[in-house]
Design a protein around this motif. Structure first.
Motif, PDB file in Angstrom:
ATOM      1  N   SER A 367       0.828  -1.206   0.000  1.00  0.00           N
ATOM      2  CA  SER A 367       0.000   0.000   0.000  1.00  0.00           C
ATOM      3  C   SER A 367       0.861   1.254   0.000  1.00  0.00           C
ATOM      4  O   SER A 367       2.040   1.237   0.365  1.00  0.00           O
ATOM      5  N   SER A 368       0.217   2.294  -0.431  1.00  0.00           N
ATOM      6  CA  SER A 368       0.882   3.574  -0.603  1.00  0.00           C
ATOM      7  C   SER A 368       1.526   4.022   0.712  1.00  0.00           C
ATOM      8  O   SER A 368       0.890   4.002   1.757  1.00  0.00           O
TER       9      SER A 368
ATOM     10  N   HIS B 244      -8.182   6.121  -4.121  1.00  0.00           N
ATOM     11  CA  HIS B 244      -7.662   4.878  -4.662  1.00  0.00           C
ATOM     12  C   HIS B 244      -6.245   4.607  -4.204  1.00  0.00           C
ATOM     13  O   HIS B 244      -5.448   5.503  -4.043  1.00  0.00           O
ATOM     14  N   ASP B 245      -5.978   3.355  -3.984  1.00  0.00           N
ATOM     15  CA  ASP B 245      -4.603   2.932  -3.783  1.00  0.00           C
ATOM     16  C   ASP B 245      -4.482   1.639  -4.570  1.00  0.00           C
ATOM     17  O   ASP B 245      -4.885   0.574  -4.119  1.00  0.00           O
ATOM     18  N   ARG B 247      -2.010  -0.110  -5.496  1.00  0.00           N
ATOM     19  CA  ARG B 247      -0.990  -1.087  -5.081  1.00  0.00           C
ATOM     20  C   ARG B 247      -0.330  -1.768  -6.285  1.00  0.00           C
ATOM     21  O   ARG B 247      -0.239  -2.994  -6.367  1.00  0.00           O
TER      22      ARG B 247
ATOM     23  N   LEU C  14      -9.080  -1.811   1.788  1.00  0.00           N
ATOM     24  CA  LEU C  14      -8.400  -2.022   0.499  1.00  0.00           C
ATOM     25  C   LEU C  14      -8.543  -3.476   0.053  1.00  0.00           C
ATOM     26  O   LEU C  14      -8.704  -3.755  -1.131  1.00  0.00           O
TER      27      LEU C  14
END
Lengths: 489, 453, 95
Positions: A367-368, B244-245, B247, C14
């Motif tokens: 992840s970021s 958004h991520d 990845r 996520l």
């Protein structure tokens, strides 16, 4: 001697020579499974009628004079992450509990073509994540040597089945040791081929850059025979290597004379069970007496292997397992409200604890804000690990070391401590990180009853040398012929 | 399906390089694929195989003509990726037929039925994403850019660019800024632009919307919006979604790709001349009017047909006139395109020669062309069979002219009374008598002589 | 790396992984502990190392652009949890 205890190559010759029918072999295997598997729980799905039909067809073709394949009539068990057309393939997960593939994995096609009798699909740690086969949604498999202990994992079902003679051989997959470690804990032979040697097409992915399919057998020759049957480039897998498949049987009996073996000092450090250490040292002595020379080598980044592996593998897994979203196959949670809730509930209900944990870990690592510090960093360490092996193989032909630091542990012993479980892979993960081939062969019994494995590691695409060393050792000892006594349930 | 693996289609890769070269991009000597991770029902693996940090190509440009003004649009990058499936929304059409949202994601309208449908037939199909720099200032410029881009892609044989089939799709980013400001404002991305017309409309609408927001003291939110062609407006697409991520990480199921300079040159050498360059050459070297040159070069097949003809007969203007006039009319009437036209360049050139060499009249030529299209015969055969050679000698035409003058006393009188227009009616009569074969200037001269000038 | 509940929530979102309150607490402690172990990587200087993605440096693997028989559509739909005719059915995509 029980027919099912014959080596695969002898059984094959008996079937090919019509001294025994494939039908008879299949029936014996199924009877033994029926008798012992309620105790071991190695199988998740049996191909009872289908295996008998295949056996009849094989007998008919042999009777017609058609040349039988190299595994003709050999009963084999398949880890349940290998797709089988029309046969449920669950990965031991609730999320794929009802998944029936509409195609065969390349290795399954190849085994069929070789005449193998595929008797069933075996238990595993869910999505191959684990080292004990306790992480199965369908309950653990037990070690045939001691049913209070784990068989290792993740390919524990195939390994227990082969060790207990429910099948003559089988296939597992090895991402961080999942073939070699259970082979070590169950006293059988487990071979992880070079990354790219065997097609991954049809293997349900855990970590794509590490996964490799390989055989689990009761002797080295059978491992070579099975590898021969499943190896080779596959146009359906971009990462299958376009290298020639050698004859793995050719140098099998060449012996240890003249081979230079490296002993990686990092594999004998703290945390290793003293009985394991002494059994492996004794095995190295056997190889020395058989004519090999040995020298100590260093793989300095070994100690970082687990840390790097538990970033890279979960990262890839988090992406590979994202597809289980309740849309196209497998479980969909009932009574959810809207798309997001359908996704989150399906995945919460469908995945077990270890799989969820690794999805979390891998998602985090990619992840970021964390990508460079974790994922990218782990890939750089991965480079160093591979460099270590390259350097070592500059002066030796193979490396010898223990497969697992400990013999089979008790069920539940490490189940509550994920990190302790991860550390069980300490001697196996680096090989996957480097993509190299390795084998585990039985080399002792701790306390006289729990198997110990000797691990032999080789250069890329040099399974021949790995097999040759393993066979040279096996010739001098009889550990591989020890079989557990399994009481009926 | 679990266990299935991707393998790159070689043609997709080569066409990608070809398109990038046609757009004057630099080709990466080393390129790789990455996974873009996000959940959406049209994405069957919950990641898209795309290219992140090392795209196939970067830094190109395309020259666009905007109402006579030249605009150079810079290409930021062009990369390969896989297509997603299609989402369908059952209530949009009458009769409950699923309606297609046409784009790579998102639907057009909320459904009453509480569900959406997914069709994965096109998922995994390779596509090339071409990203420009923010170089266009008006919807018209964007429209002209897309037109020019389509022409280049069709020309280079990369794609048929049929928007209806989805082989060309477009997402447009828009931002506004105060007059005189140097920095670009916050942009929004608009999807579901199924035609060039929608593109221009949606951009105009979206720009106006942003201006309205800003003038009311608001702030433009960076988001993805959806063009609703029925309502004629854009609206937010994933309103409830967090930032958004994706990845991104390297796709372990595909190997990297090395593109050698020799391979780039091989593909470059096979590229046809691009329409803008070809158009300029037609004007400068062949002396065509710019308008004619542009029409001829819009379609690569037409341009090549034209060039084949000119190679056989150095009469570019005459050939262009035939192609853009009567030949095009024949094609339109019979729903033919230049590839399916039965009259091939060598045959058309024969016809042009007959006319230019005054062996048949232009008028007869038109009929001969029709006959060529219908029968597939060559011009000379048709002329011979039907006796269509031009009558261009006074001895043959004299009696016919006399006959016409005798039969049209009124026209003769009118002409002599000063109504010069009567002459053309008499010429027409002679042409009618000769079924168009008479040489018109000669007929006119003979009539004038006989009418006493 | 201290993992807090907000980070757990973010990562779980996520990953589209639903969490119970117990799960959230468990992840806070488990991830903290695992990451503390993983951070031993930081004791290594790997600045000059090229990240290793694939074990072997295979290059340019293609398949020919040849039409192949595709599996029947029904194969792809056979395992669908919910479907209408040849489509997969999912909860409404936009509100």
């Amino acid at each position: 001697m029980e027919m099912l205890d014959l080596p695969a190559h002898e059984l094959r010759d008996a079937v090919a020579g019509r001294r025994v029918s494939a039908r008879e072999v299949a029936e014996r295997s199924l009877v033994r499974i029926e008798r012992l598997d309620p105790r071991l729980k190695a199988f998740l799905t049996l191909r009872k009628d289908a295996a008998l039909r295949d056996a009849d067809a094989l007998d008919a073709s042999i009777a017609r004079g058609e040349p039988p394949g190299p595994l003709a009539g050999v009963p084999m068990a398949l880890k349940d992450n290998l797709c089988t057309r029309g046969v449920r393939t669950t990965c031991a997960s609730r999320i794929l509990g009802n998944f029936v593939p509409t195609y065969d994995a390349t290795v399954v096609e190849k085994l069929r073509a070789a005449g193998a009798l595929l008797v069933g699909k075996t238990n595993m740690d869910e999505f191959a994540m684990g080292s004990s086969t306790e992480n199965s949604a369908f309950g653990p498999t037990l070690n045939p040597w001691d049913v209070t202990r784990v068989p290792g994992g993740s390919s524990g079902g195939t390994t227990a089945a082969v060790a207990a003679g429910l099948a003559t051989a089988g296939l597992g997959s090895d991402t961080g040791g999942s073939i070699r470690q259970p082979a070590s804990l169950c006293g059988v032979v487990g071979l992880k081929p070079t990354y790219g040697r065997v097609s991954r097409f049809g293997l349900v992915a855990f970590a794509s850059s590490l996964d490799q399919i390989g055989p689990i057998t009761r002797n080295v020759r059978d491992a070579a025979l099975c590898l021969q049957a499943i190896a080779g480039p596959d146009p359906r897998d971009s990462t299958s290597a376009s290298v020639e498949t050698p004859d793995f049987l050719r140098d099998l009996e060449a012996g240890a004379k003249g081979l230079r073996l490296g002993i990686p000092k990092e594999y004998f450090g703290a945390g290793i069970d003293p009985e394991v250490a002494s059994a492996v040292e004794a095995a190295i002595d056997v190889l020395r007496r058989a004519g090999a020379t040995t020298q100590e080598v260093s793989l300095p980044h070994t100690d970082y292997g687990i840390a790097a592996y538990y970033v890279v593998a979960p990262a890839e897994a988090s992406s590979n397992l994202a597809r289980y979203d309740g849309v196209r196959y497998g479980l969909r949670a009932a009574d959810t409200r809207g798309l997001l809730s359908m996704y989150e509930e399906t995945r919460r209900q469908g995945f077990g604890r270890e799989v969820s944990r690794r999805i979390m870990l891998g998602t985090f690592a990619l992840s970021s804000g964390y990508y460079d510090a974790y994922y990218q960093k782990a890939l750089k360490v991965r480079r160093r690990i591979k460099d270590d092996f390259d350097a070592a193989f500059g002066s030796v032909d193979a490396l010898v070391c223990p497969t697992s630091p400990v013999p089979a542990f008790k069920l539940g012993e490490k189940a509550d401590d994920p990190l302790q479980m991860y550390l069980a892979d300490v001697f196996t993960v680096c090989l996957n990180m480097a993509g190299l081939p390795g084998i585990s062969v039985p080399c002792g019994l701790a306390g006289g009853k729990l198997p110990i494995g000797l691990q032999i590691l080789g250069r890329a695409f040099d399974e021949s040398t790995v097999l040759r060393v393993a066979r040279a050792y096996e010739r001098e000892t009889d550990w591989h012929s020890r079989r557990p006594e399994v009481a009926e349930a | 399906m679990p266990g299935v693996l991707p393998v790159l289609n070689r043609a997709a890769y080569e066409l990608g390089i070809r398109a990038a070269l046609a757009l004057h991009c630099e080709i990466a000597p080393f390129t790789k694929f990455d996974r873009k991770n996000y959940f959406y029902p049209d994405l069957p693996k919950a990641y898209q195989i795309s290219q992140f940090d090392i795209p196939l190509s970067r830094q190109g440009w395309l020259d666009v003509d905007v109402a006579g003004r030249a605009l150079r649009v810079r290409i930021h990058r062009a990369h390969l990726e896989e297509d997603a499936g299609k989402l369908l929304h059952p209530e949009l059409r009458e009769g409950g037929d699923p309606a297609d949202d046409g784009g790579g994601g998102g639907g057009v309208r909320a459904g009453r039925a509480g569900y959406s449908l997914v069709d994965f037939n096109r998922s995994g199909v390779p596509l090339l994403e071409i990203v420009t720099e923010p170089d266009m200032r008006t919807p018209e410029e964007a429209y002209e850019y897309l037109t020019a881009l389509k022409r280049v892609l069709q020309y280079s044989g990369v794609s048929d660019c049929d928007m209806e089939k989805g082989s060309l799709r477009c997402d447009a980013n828009v931002s506004v800024r105060p007059r005189g400001s140097e920095t670009l404002g916050t942009r929004t991305e608009t999807k579901n632009l199924n035609s060039f017309k929608f593109l221009a409309k949606a951009l105009a609408h979206e720009a106006a919307r942003q201006i309205k927001v800003l003038e009311a003291g608001g702030r433009v939110v960076q988001e993805t919006r959806l063009w609703d062609p029925i309502a004629g407006e854009t609206r937010p697409m994933r309103s409830k979604e967090e930032a958004h991520d994706y990845r991104y990480f390297p796709e372990p199921d595909l190997v990297p790709f090395v593109i050698t300079p020799a391979e780039v040159e091989r593909i470059r050498a096979a590229l046809p001349e691009m329409p803008a360059e070809r158009c300029a050459r037609f004007v400068e070297q062949l002396g065509l009017p710019p308008k004619d040159a542009e029409v001829l070069t819009t379609d690569r097949g037409l341009a090549e047909y034209f060039e084949s003809c000119v190679a056989l007969e150095n009469a570019p203007r005459a050939i262009a006139n035939w192609l853009l006039g009567d030949v095009r009319k024949e094609m339109n009437e019979r729903h033919l395109d230049i590839e399916s036209l039965p009259v091939r360049p060598e045959r058309l050139v024969e016809l042009v020669r007959l006319v230019e060499g005054a062996q048949i009249t232009r008028l007869v030529g038109k009929d001969v062309l029709t006959e060529m299209v219908v029968s597939g015969k060559d011009a000379a055969a048709i002329v011979r069979e039907k006796g269509l050679l031009q009558i261009a000698d006074a001895a043959s035409l004299g009696p016919i002219v006399d006959k016409v003058l005798g039969a049209n006393a009124k026209a003769v009188t009118d002409y002599r009374a000063g109504k010069k227009a009567a002459l053309s009616s008499l010429v027409g009569q002679v042409m009618k008598e000769t079924r168009g074969k008479a040489n018109a200037p000669l007929v006119t001269r003979l009539l004038q002589e006989k009418l006493g000038g | 790396m201290k993992v807090d509940p907000a980070l757990v929530d973010h990562v779980a979102r996520l990953a589209r992984l639903g969490l119970t309150p117990d799960d959230r607490l468990r992840y806070v402690s488990e991830l903290t502990r695992i990451l503390a172990y993983v951070e031993k990587l930081n004791t290594l200087d790997v600045a000059g190392a090229e990240p290793l993605v694939h074990p072997f440096e295979g290059r340019n693997v293609f398949r020919p652009d040849a039409v192949q028989a595709s599996p029947p559509p029904e194969d792809g739909l056979a395992n669908a949890p919910d479907r209408i005719e040849k489509f997969f059915k999912v909860p409404k995509v936009i509100e």
